[in-house]
Design a protein around this motif. Structure first.
Motif: not given
Length: 146
Positions: A85-86, A93-96, A119, A123, A142-143
């Motif tokens: 998750r992001l 936190s949204k699932e990535f 991807r 991160y 987090k990126e």
């Protein structure tokens, strides 16, 4: 014989009560759980405060995190793997992505990493949790600027 893993409340006034335990986990599963910062059980989120090794068991000490709630809409019944998750500080936190894993060694190698390439981008690990209610590991990332 596999070692025992016990989750206890970090509550010295009540004798550090045990709230959950396992007697049949492979040691690498114990290490996966010990690498998590949070534990979800029966709709409650607990923060890991410390870990210990006693003569006959591994112990993970917890405190209730009143500010956190489990995900309202999260998938159930996934194969072994990690829900990534992001990280968002004040919202869900949204699932990535979901990464299926062959075994707990693969789970541990991801949970225990500070940086992951996902991807095609790098991160950084923010935290990890074991959601016992859904039998799912969750990794918050987090990126990076790279």
């Amino acid at each position: 014989m596999y070692p025992v893993l016990e989750y206890r409340l970090n509550d010295p006034l009540n004798g550090y009560p045990a709230i959950y335990h396992f007697t049949d986990l492979d040691p690498i599963q114990i290490f996966c759980r010990r690498s998590c910062d949070y534990f979800v059980l029966e709709g409650k989120v607990y923060e890991v405060t410390s870990t210990a090794l006693e003569r006959d068991r591994f112990v993970i000490y917890l405190k209730k995190d009143e500010g956190e709630q489990p995900f309202k809409s999260a998938p159930l019944d996934r194969p072994l793997g990690i829900e990534i998750r992001l990280y968002e500080e004040y919202s869900e936190s949204k699932e990535f992505m979901y990464v299926s894993c062959f075994d707990h060694i693969e789970v541990f190698s991801r949970l225990d990493s500070t940086y992951l390439t996902l991807r095609g981008k790098e991160y950084e690990r923010v935290s990890a949790e074991m959601d016992q209610d859904r039998l799912t590991y969750v990794l918050y990332v987090k990126e990076t600027a790279e």
